[in-house]
Design a protein around this motif. Structure first.
Motif, short mmCIF file in Angstrom:
data_model
loop_
_atom_site.label_atom_id
_atom_site.label_comp_id
_atom_site.label_asym_id
_atom_site.label_seq_id
_atom_site.Cartn_x
_atom_site.Cartn_y
_atom_site.Cartn_z
N LYS A 62 3.60 89.32 -47.58
CA LYS A 62 5.01 89.64 -47.86
C LYS A 62 5.58 88.52 -48.72
O LYS A 62 5.44 87.34 -48.39
CB LYS A 62 5.79 89.75 -46.55
CG LYS A 62 7.29 89.98 -46.71
CD LYS A 62 7.98 90.04 -45.35
CE LYS A 62 9.47 90.22 -45.49
NZ LYS A 62 10.15 90.28 -44.16
N LYS A 64 8.97 87.09 -50.14
CA LYS A 64 10.44 87.10 -50.02
C LYS A 64 10.99 85.86 -50.68
O LYS A 64 10.61 84.74 -50.33
CB LYS A 64 10.84 87.14 -48.54
CG LYS A 64 12.33 87.33 -48.30
CD LYS A 64 12.68 88.77 -48.11
CE LYS A 64 14.10 88.95 -47.60
NZ LYS A 64 14.45 90.36 -47.42
N SER A 69 3.99 85.14 -47.37
CA SER A 69 3.60 84.92 -45.97
C SER A 69 2.71 86.09 -45.54
O SER A 69 2.91 87.23 -46.00
CB SER A 69 4.82 84.81 -45.06
OG SER A 69 5.58 86.00 -45.10
N VAL A 71 1.24 89.14 -43.49
CA VAL A 71 1.63 90.17 -42.53
C VAL A 71 0.40 90.91 -42.01
O VAL A 71 0.49 91.64 -41.02
CB VAL A 71 2.66 91.15 -43.13
CG1 VAL A 71 4.00 90.47 -43.36
CG2 VAL A 71 2.14 91.77 -44.42
N GLY A 79 2.87 87.69 -38.62
CA GLY A 79 4.16 87.35 -39.22
C GLY A 79 5.29 88.29 -38.84
O GLY A 79 5.42 88.71 -37.69
N ASP A 80 6.09 88.67 -39.83
CA ASP A 80 7.29 89.48 -39.58
C ASP A 80 6.97 90.87 -39.05
O ASP A 80 7.83 91.50 -38.42
CB ASP A 80 8.11 89.61 -40.87
CG ASP A 80 8.71 88.29 -41.31
OD1 ASP A 80 8.77 87.38 -40.47
OD2 ASP A 80 9.14 88.19 -42.48
N SER A 101 15.59 93.37 -42.96
CA SER A 101 14.87 92.14 -43.30
C SER A 101 13.49 92.43 -43.90
O SER A 101 12.85 91.52 -44.45
CB SER A 101 14.71 91.25 -42.06
OG SER A 101 13.93 91.90 -41.07
N ASP A 102 13.03 93.68 -43.83
CA ASP A 102 11.74 94.04 -44.41
C ASP A 102 11.82 94.26 -45.92
O ASP A 102 10.78 94.42 -46.58
CB ASP A 102 11.19 95.32 -43.75
CG ASP A 102 10.83 95.10 -42.29
OD1 ASP A 102 10.47 93.96 -41.93
OD2 ASP A 102 10.93 96.07 -41.51
#
Length: 301
Positions: A62, A64, A69, A71, A79-80, A101-102
């Motif tokens: 991901k 951002k 980061s 996933v 992660g997220d 937030s995705d």
């Protein structure tokens, strides 16, 4: 000759940007730009068109604000997206309930050590739509005929930013009243981006119930109905108020004059009843502290 033909074929495909399936891993996706509604599932596709290596290494990252980061790493969600997604064959990633937030870019990477082209990646952009919340509306309770006024509507949670619509007595007001025969005599303007409803000159017909609706691709929300009353110009009432104010001033002045007259009369009364000391035998009395007296005129024995 066969070898030379194979090399020539490889060079040709390389120049055209294509590599034969037997020579490397190739990825593709069904959508490079993906939209999803918040709290709904979405699948990001990473399709392997050709590969020779068994069990290739698959990773998802991901990105951002330019920062990557993991996933999906070492064969598990991380992660997220931990506990919120799963990998589906061949290399797709399914998010169960997307959140705002995705919203980010996601990169699918596949490494195939036994292929001549042993690595490929594909970038996917995910944007999560957010339904508007109940907007905050401001409607004046009362206005006067012929004056200008403004009704306001604001919502700051929805994504993409919502468009605003106004309703009068449960009927939608067209953005431009001149385009509607029913509203052609209305003197208002609506800004669908800011939620402002402005009246240049209020009419009696503008009185009634108003509410605003904020809407985007994820849904809509509206504020509670509010009532705006419209009054005629009350000339008599204004005149009576002015007369009332003048009357109060007159009464106050009269009251102050009366108090002043009473004070003057009281002062005159005290002066008329004051008993001045008499003078006897031509003697003028001095201060008591002097302890003596003096003759004002001589006398003969």
């Amino acid at each position: 000759m066969a070898m030379a033909g194979l090399v020539a074929c490889f060079v040709l495909y390389s120049c055209l940007g294509h590599i034969p399936s037997a020579l490397g891993v190739i990825l593709r996706t069904t959508d490079k730009i993906v939209w999803a509604n918040e709290f709904e599932p979405i699948e990001l596709t990473c399709l392997i068109e050709s590969i020779s290596t068994n069990n290739p290494r698959i990773e998802w990252k991901k990105i951002k604000d330019g920062i990557p980061s993991y996933v999906y790493f070492q064969n598990k969600i991380a992660g997220d997206l931990e506990n919120r997604a799963q990998l589906r064959e061949p290399a797709n990633i399914l998010i169960f309930n997307t959140t705002r937030s995705d919203t980010a870019e996601y990169r699918c990477e596949v490494a195939a050590i036994n292929d001549q082209r042993d690595f490929d990646e594909i970038l996917i952009s995910l944007a999560v739509r957010v339904k508007p919340v109940v907007p905050r509306c401001s409607v004046p309770e009362a206005v006067t005929v012929g004056t200008s006024t403004e009704l306001r509507c604001l919502e700051n949670e929805g994504f993409p930013a919502p468009q605003y619509r106004w309703f009068h007595n449960n009927e939608e007001l067209p953005q431009d009243p001149k385009n509607s025969p029913r509203f052609v005599n209305f003197s208002y303007s609506i800004n669908p981006d800011t939620g402002s409803l402005k009246f240049r000159r209020v009419r009696k017909e503008d009185a009634g119930e108003y509410y605003c609706q904020a809407k985007n691709d994820a849904g809509h929300a509206q504020c509670p109905t509010q009532v705006m009353e419209v009054y005629d110009v009350d000339i008599l009432g204004i005149a009576l108020k002015c007369l009332g104010g003048v009357s109060v001033v007159i009464i106050l002045v009269a009251f102050l004059c009366s108090i002043r007259r009473m004070c003057l009369q009281f002062k005159g009364h005290n002066e008329n009843h004051y008993n001045w000391p008499t003078q006897n035998n031509g003697v003028e009395y001095g201060d008591p502290d002097e302890g003596h007296f003096r003759h004002k005129s001589s006398f003969i024995i």
